[in-house]
Design an enzyme around this catalytic site. Structure first.
Site, short mmCIF file in Angstrom:
data_model
loop_
_atom_site.label_atom_id
_atom_site.label_comp_id
_atom_site.label_asym_id
_atom_site.label_seq_id
_atom_site.Cartn_x
_atom_site.Cartn_y
_atom_site.Cartn_z
CB CYS A 127 -8.30 -32.08 -106.85
SG CYS A 127 -9.42 -31.09 -107.81
NE ARG A 148 -7.73 -36.54 -102.98
CZ ARG A 148 -8.18 -36.41 -101.75
NH1 ARG A 148 -8.29 -37.48 -100.99
NH2 ARG A 148 -8.50 -35.24 -101.26
CD1 TRP A 169 -15.01 -35.10 -109.43
CD2 TRP A 169 -15.39 -33.19 -108.37
NE1 TRP A 169 -16.35 -35.01 -109.19
CE2 TRP A 169 -16.62 -33.85 -108.54
CE3 TRP A 169 -15.39 -31.95 -107.73
CZ2 TRP A 169 -17.83 -33.34 -108.08
CZ3 TRP A 169 -16.60 -31.43 -107.28
CH2 TRP A 169 -17.80 -32.12 -107.46
CG ASN A 225 -7.81 -31.19 -102.90
OD1 ASN A 225 -8.91 -30.98 -103.40
ND2 ASN A 225 -7.63 -31.98 -101.87
N GLY A 226 -8.89 -27.92 -103.45
CA GLY A 226 -9.67 -27.06 -102.56
C GLY A 226 -10.41 -26.01 -103.39
CD GLU A 263 -24.48 -48.57 -99.88
OE1 GLU A 263 -24.88 -47.41 -99.70
OE2 GLU A 263 -23.41 -48.81 -100.46
CE LYS A 318 -22.24 -48.33 -103.53
NZ LYS A 318 -21.58 -47.96 -102.29
CD GLU A 320 -21.34 -44.55 -106.15
OE1 GLU A 320 -21.74 -45.51 -105.47
OE2 GLU A 320 -20.46 -43.77 -105.77
CG HIS A 363 -47.87 -44.97 -97.81
ND1 HIS A 363 -49.19 -44.77 -97.44
CD2 HIS A 363 -47.36 -45.86 -96.92
CE1 HIS A 363 -49.46 -45.49 -96.36
NE2 HIS A 363 -48.37 -46.16 -96.04
CE LYS A 372 -13.32 -44.67 -101.84
NZ LYS A 372 -14.68 -45.21 -101.96
O1 M6R Z 1 -15.70 -40.56 -97.31
P1 M6R Z 1 -17.13 -40.62 -96.88
O2 M6R Z 1 -17.52 -41.90 -96.27
O3 M6R Z 1 -17.48 -39.48 -95.96
O4 M6R Z 1 -17.96 -40.42 -98.21
C1 M6R Z 1 -19.35 -40.24 -98.17
C2 M6R Z 1 -19.98 -40.41 -99.55
O5 M6R Z 1 -19.50 -39.44 -100.44
C3 M6R Z 1 -19.70 -41.80 -100.13
O6 M6R Z 1 -20.10 -42.81 -99.27
C4 M6R Z 1 -20.44 -41.98 -101.48
O7 M6R Z 1 -21.81 -41.98 -101.26
C5 M6R Z 1 -19.98 -43.29 -102.15
N1 M6R Z 1 -19.25 -43.00 -103.35
C6 M6R Z 1 -21.10 -44.18 -102.55
O8 M6R Z 1 -20.60 -45.37 -103.08
#
Ligand code: M6R
Length: 602
Positions: free
Chosen positions: A2, A27, A73, A99-100, A477, A481, A484, A500, A597
């Site tokens: 949020c 957010r 969110w 937010n929270g 990674e 990506k 995601e 394995h 995010k």
């Molecule tokens: O703000 P942060 O680096 O702590 O966030 C951690 C993860 O939520 C963040 O890296 C998430 O995995 C990304 N959206 C991936 O692209």
């Protein structure tokens, strides 16, 4: 999770609220709303969908010089019009954005309903305007009512409230970020600086327990008892143009392409005569460190793996731990344990919780973060900034690269300080090669064949990423990506683990991306051979002339460099691959479904 914005000053608040919300959409983006106050009532406009949906519901710009806004969110209740913020009390005189998460909302709601308050949403937030209204009745004073209301709340909040007939914004925070923007003619409050960066770069980072009242010509900061408090005004060195998309279709592409600049900023002034120099952490600052725990989530965890490997190579016991598992996997911690929170936003709830646990167990804490004034930066003993500039796309790209470089520098700083450590033999070569890294990223961006390859492999059933050593974290990674933002099935594995179990997944329909760094890539080459013999298309991601290219069908090339940086360059190729695949699949690249995010809930 949020984003909130509030603004008071001369002129209409609506444009500022809407542009601020657009810059906060990373957010959350499942509903949006604003409320403005102009002396003839509080006017609320909200709907499910994103900020552009909200804008299309507005026939004209609602007028009012005091306003609040929210992009959501969902936590409590689905993303419907009713559950969108702002929420109001029964009469619609008090409007609140939040937010929270309010943990005791159920009990408060029942009590308020028994007192005649009528609720319209499923959210935890809605109790807040009703509480303020209830306490206004009893105290006759809005500021006291807000103070009592936040005192009644259990959980986390950053809130902003407006009240009919008052040219004021009331705001408070506990456990969720809130920053005050200070300008000559207007004041802003937001979850993050990009919301108002085009208007001011002068900010005050509010702290837990702060309550602020903004009026057109003044602001007052107090604690929850009403005692005045003083907070310093900081200047943010982010460029306002960093907050927009510029010439790019998506923030993600802009952020991928801004990596040469981001990396130059990360490195600037930190290498001095073949040694690493973090201004606030001078040589010797880590002399007492006996072990390092890097705690992080998602992409930041993959960067932490990279950093952990470099520390171990220097003879320092180091582990990258998933922050959400920290409680059960941390093992012994004492004052010689350095617990490093690796977090772009500095607000990830699991990471904050892990570093708090590490601190409570006696560890020394350090934040490696992008956001100055973030909770991680404030709560840890020390902070190192990765200096990547604002990242808006939900998929982390440039911040991963800047995290890897910062952690690599940190590993060499610690190794130089710890008496028994063995800084990389070729540290000078590694740091020399670092100076060329921004240029090498530029070369990858200019020459990449990722767009073509994304098109050629688009009809696949699943996507497999493998690598060894640094290549392992890059493979993880790359897969994160890819899934995601494309919503396709993608998995990353350590090369040695493929046979394995995961090899059972490999068919002609599953391309295998083999990350090679010029380090220990033998197992990865074996994977490539095994996958190819089962008909899988193999793509080598690494330096030209690498032996893996001989057994691959295609190649995503990275310039010749030190093996430590080759993984980072391979990752840039994989960022581009994901981006172009998602684009061809017409996915909402900057705002993938179900994600936000900044994950501020555990
Ligand atoms: O703000 P942060 O680096 O702590 O966030 C951690 C993860 O939520 C963040 O890296 C998430 O995995 C990304 N959206 C991936 O692209």
């Amino acid at each position: 999770m949020c984003g909130i914005i509030a603004r008071v000053g001369d002129g209409n608040a609506t444009e500022t609220l809407l542009s601020g919300l657009e810059n906060l959409e990373y957010r959350g983006y499942d509903s949006a709303g604003i409320a403005v106050q102009n002396g003839s009532g509080v006017k609320v406009h909200k709907c499910s969908g994103d900020v552009s949906d909200l804008e299309s519901t507005l026939d004209s710009r609602p007028s009012g010089n005091v306003g609040i806004g929210h992009t959501r969110w969902s936590t409590h209740g689905p993303p419907t019009d009713e559950n969108a913020h702002p929420h109001t009390d029964t009469a619609g005189d008090v409007a609140v954005v939040h937010n929270g998460v309010i943990d005791n909302y159920d009990q408060l709601r029942t009590e308020l309903q028994a007192n005649g308050h009528v609720f319209e949403s499923d959210t935890d937030t809605e109790v807040i305007p009703h509480l303020i209204d209830e306490y206004r009745e009893t105290t006759g004073d809005t500021e006291q009512a807000v103070r009592r209301a936040v005192d009644t709340l259990e959980g986390s909040y950053a809130i902003a409230a407006i009240v009919d007939g008052e040219e004021r914004i009331y705001a408070a925070r506990k456990g969720s970020p809130l920053v005050l923007g200070v300008d000559d003619e207007e004041w802003f409050l937001a979850s993050d600086v990009p919301a108002f960066l085009e208007y001011t770069d002068e900010v005050i980072y509010l702290e837990d327990g702060d309550l602020v009242v903004l009026e057109p010509d003044s602001y007052r900061l107090t604690d929850l008892e009403g005692n005045p408090i003083d907070r310093s005004v900081d200047t943010v060195d982010w460029d306002p143009k960093d907050a927009g998309k510029g010439e790019y279709d998506h923030y993600m592409k802009k952020e991928i392409h801004s990596q040469p600049t981001a990396l130059s900023n990360t490195i600037e002034g930190r290498i001095d005569d073949g040694d690493v120099d973090f201004a606030d952490l001078p040589p010797g600052a880590f002399a007492d460190v006996e072990s390092v725990q890097l705690v992080a989530c998602g992409t930041s965890y993959h960067a932490a793996m990279y950093g952990g490997q470099l520390l171990r190579a220097a003879g320092i016991p180091a582990t990258a731990l998933r922050a959400s598992e920290y409680e059960s996997v941390a093992g012994p911690v004492d004052e010689n344990t350095l617990v490093v929170a690796v977090t772009q936003s500095g607000e990830t709830a699991d990471t904050l919780e892990a570093v708090r646990t590490g601190s409570a167990r006696g560890g020394r804490t350090l934040a490696v973060t992008n956001v100055v004034g973030s909770t991680a930066a404030r709560e840890t003993d020390e902070a190192i900034y990765i200096r990547a500039g604002p990242e808006v796309g939900v998929a982390a790209t440039k911040t991963y690269s800047s995290q890897v470089v910062t952690l690599a520098l940190l590993s060499q700083r610690i190794a130089a300080d710890v008496p028994d450590a063995t800084p990389a033999d070729d540290r000078a070569a590694m740091l020399d090669a670092l100076a060329d890294l921004p240029r090498h990223v530029e070369t990858v961006l200019e020459t990449s064949r990722a767009e073509t390859l994304a098109a050629e492999t688009l009809e696949s059933e699943a996507y497999v990423f493998v690598g060894n050593g640094f290549g392992h974290s890059v493979a993880l990674e790359g897969a994160l990506k890819f899934k995601e933002i494309t919503y396709e099935h993608a998995e990353g594995f350590a090369s040695g683990q493929l046979k394995h179990g995961p090899l059972a997944l490999v068919t002609e329909e599953t391309p295998l991306f083999a990350v090679c760094t010029g380090g220990d890539d033998e197992k990865t080459k074996t994977n490539a051979i095994e996958a190819r013999s089962r008909g899988a298309p193999v793509v080598a991601v690494g330096p030209d002339d690498h032996p893996l290219c001989d057994v691959a069908d295609a190649h995503l090339s990275v310039p010749e460099t030190h093996p430590v940086w080759a993984g980072l360059l391979a990752n840039v190729q994989l960022q581009l691959l994901s981006y172009y695949a998602a684009k061809l699949l017409e996915r909402p690249i900057d705002k993938p479904r179900n994600l936000a995010k900044s994950v501020t809930v555990e």
